[in-house]
Design an enzyme around this catalytic site. Sequence first.
Site, short mmCIF file in Angstrom:
data_model
loop_
_atom_site.label_atom_id
_atom_site.label_comp_id
_atom_site.label_asym_id
_atom_site.label_seq_id
_atom_site.Cartn_x
_atom_site.Cartn_y
_atom_site.Cartn_z
N LYS A 1 -19.77 98.00 62.68
CA LYS A 1 -20.61 97.65 61.53
C LYS A 1 -20.97 96.15 61.57
CE LYS A 1 -21.01 101.59 59.33
NZ LYS A 1 -22.33 102.27 59.37
N SER B 1 -16.65 103.00 48.38
CA SER B 1 -16.23 104.39 48.49
C SER B 1 -17.27 105.27 47.77
CB SER B 1 -14.85 104.57 47.85
OG SER B 1 -13.93 103.64 48.40
N SER C 1 -20.72 98.73 55.85
CA SER C 1 -19.51 99.19 55.16
C SER C 1 -18.62 98.01 54.78
CB SER C 1 -18.73 100.13 56.09
OG SER C 1 -17.44 100.36 55.59
N ASN C 2 -17.81 98.24 53.77
CA ASN C 2 -16.78 97.26 53.40
C ASN C 2 -15.83 97.01 54.56
OD1 ASN C 2 -13.91 98.68 52.73
ND2 ASN C 2 -15.58 100.12 52.29
N HIS C 3 -15.77 97.95 55.52
CA HIS C 3 -14.83 97.78 56.63
C HIS C 3 -15.29 96.70 57.63
CE1 HIS C 3 -12.37 100.90 55.03
NE2 HIS C 3 -13.46 101.66 54.88
N TYR D 1 -14.46 100.95 63.87
CA TYR D 1 -15.58 101.30 62.97
C TYR D 1 -16.13 100.03 62.32
CZ TYR D 1 -17.65 103.23 58.63
OH TYR D 1 -18.48 103.54 57.58
N ASP E 1 -31.50 113.13 67.75
CA ASP E 1 -30.36 112.22 67.86
C ASP E 1 -30.91 110.80 67.77
OD1 ASP E 1 -28.41 110.47 68.79
OD2 ASP E 1 -27.56 111.94 70.17
C1 15L Z 1 -16.44 103.81 54.65
O1 15L Z 1 -17.26 103.04 55.13
C2 15L Z 1 -16.16 105.10 55.30
O2 15L Z 1 -17.32 105.71 55.83
C3 15L Z 1 -15.46 106.09 54.38
O3 15L Z 1 -14.86 107.05 55.21
C4 15L Z 1 -14.40 105.40 53.49
O4 15L Z 1 -13.38 104.88 54.30
C5 15L Z 1 -15.03 104.26 52.73
O5 15L Z 1 -15.65 103.36 53.62
C6 15L Z 1 -14.00 103.50 51.88
O6 15L Z 1 -13.66 102.35 52.19
O7 15L Z 1 -13.50 104.08 50.91
#
Ligand code: 15L
Length: 266
Positions: free
Chosen positions: A142, A167, A113-115, A138, A47
Site C-alpha cells: 500500500k 475497518s 489502507s491504515n496498514h 500488505y 484482471d
Molecule cells: C484493511 O486494510 C484490510 O483490508 C482489512 O482486512 C482489515 O484488516 C482492515 O484493514 C482493518 O484494519 O480493520
Amino acid sequence: MRTLVTGAAGSIGTVLVSGLTDRGHDVFGLDRSTAPDGYGDRWYTVDVTDTDAVDAVFADLGRSGGLDAVVHLAGIPDEASLTDELHSHVVSTATLLDAMVAHGVGRIVYASSNHAVGRTPRSELLTTDVRPRPDTFYGVAKVAAEALLSLYADRHAIDAVALRIGSFLPQPETRRGLSTWLSHDDAVRMVHAALVAPDPGYAVIYGVSDNTRGWWDLGPGRTLGYEPQDDAEAFADRIPERDEDDVEAGHVGGPFATERYHRPAR
Ligand code: 15L
C-alpha cells in the site's frame, strides 16, 4: 462522472457501485468475477494487472463517451506473500495509471489502507504526514502504491486521492473497530467527495467514520469535502471484550501489527 470501479464485485465495490450510482455517477464495474445480475454491458470481466486487457477497457470506454475517473479497489484485502502483495497492489495500480495517461483520464481514487502506517504506535492524533510505517507486506504494498500515485501526480498532473481506509464493515465488531470503523454510507460519502473535489492533486486522507473513540486526523478529508456522519459509539454496548483487545490497541494496524503476522519475506 463516468467512473470505472475496479474490484467492483468485492465488499467495498458492491457498496460503492450502488452508492455512487445513487449519487448520479455513471459507474462501470471491472472485476475478475463476472457481472452481477443487471450490470450487463456496464461491466468488464478483466484482471486489472493485464495491461492489454485494461488498455482495451479504456479504449472501449473512450469510444462510448470517455472516462472521467477510476476508483481502484481491486487487490488482496489481507496479508499474503510479499510477491503476491506487490503484484496485487503495485502492479495493478501501475497498470491503471499507465492506461490513464495513455487515454487522458485525469483522476484516480485509491483504496489504500491504515496498514500503510500500521506500525505507528497509537498516539494522540494520527496525521496524514506521519512516516510511511507499514505493519505487513500488505502495508508495504500500500505504501508503494501510494508512492506510485505521487509519482504520476507529479509527472502527469493526475489527481490522485489515497484513502487510508480503517475497518470497512456493516458495523464495528471489536474494541479497535470502535475507533477504526468506516460505515458503508460514509465510504460512499468519502469516495464521492474524492471524485468531485476541485483539483485535489495528490492527497492522502483517512477513511474512517466520525468515531467518538477515533484518533485519526479527519481534517484533510474534510478539506476535500468528506464529512463523515456515522459514529461507531452507537454499537459500543454490543462489542464483547476479547483477550486480544489490549495488544491490538498498541498500534494503528491492530492485529496486523502483532507478532502473529511476523513472517520472512523470502
Ligand atoms: C484493511 O486494510 C484490510 O483490508 C482489512 O482486512 C482489515 O484488516 C482492515 O484493514 C482493518 O484494519 O480493520
